[in-house]
Scaffold this motif. Structure first.
Motif: not given
Length: 95
Positions: A22-27, A33-35, A71-73
């Motif tokens: 779930g936190m990978l979207s920050f990378i 955000e699409f993921s 932002g809540l990931d």
């Protein structure tokens, strides 16, 4: 008793992995955000499979919502549900 302990630690390891996914979207900026649109329903469903009953249903809904909102990931909902299930409610039931 051993089977319950195995499930407890299996859920912890899976929870840590799923929180990491779930936190990978920050990378990956932009793609992240699409993921989340893909990951949110999967994460919510996984939560309901890992934790049965009202806890699983509530946690699944919270996880789905948390993954969809940008932002809540960073919130580790799988790990927090594990803490609630195996540490807080067990302790409360033992008192």
């Amino acid at each position: 008793m051993g089977e319950e302990k195995d499930k407890k630690y299996r859920n912890l390891i899976l929870g840590l992995v799923f929180d990491g996914i779930g936190m990978l979207s920050f990378i990956i900026p932009g793609v992240g955000e699409f993921s989340d649109v893909i990951w949110a329903p999967i994460a919510g469903w996984l939560m309901t499979r890992m934790y049965k009953g009202r806890v699983g249903q509530a946690a699944g809904l919270i996880t789905f919502t948390e993954e969809l909102i940008p932002g809540l990931d960073i919130i580790p909902t799988f790990t927090l549900t594990w803490i609630y299930t195996y540490l807080l409610t067990k302790k409360k039931n033992n008192d």
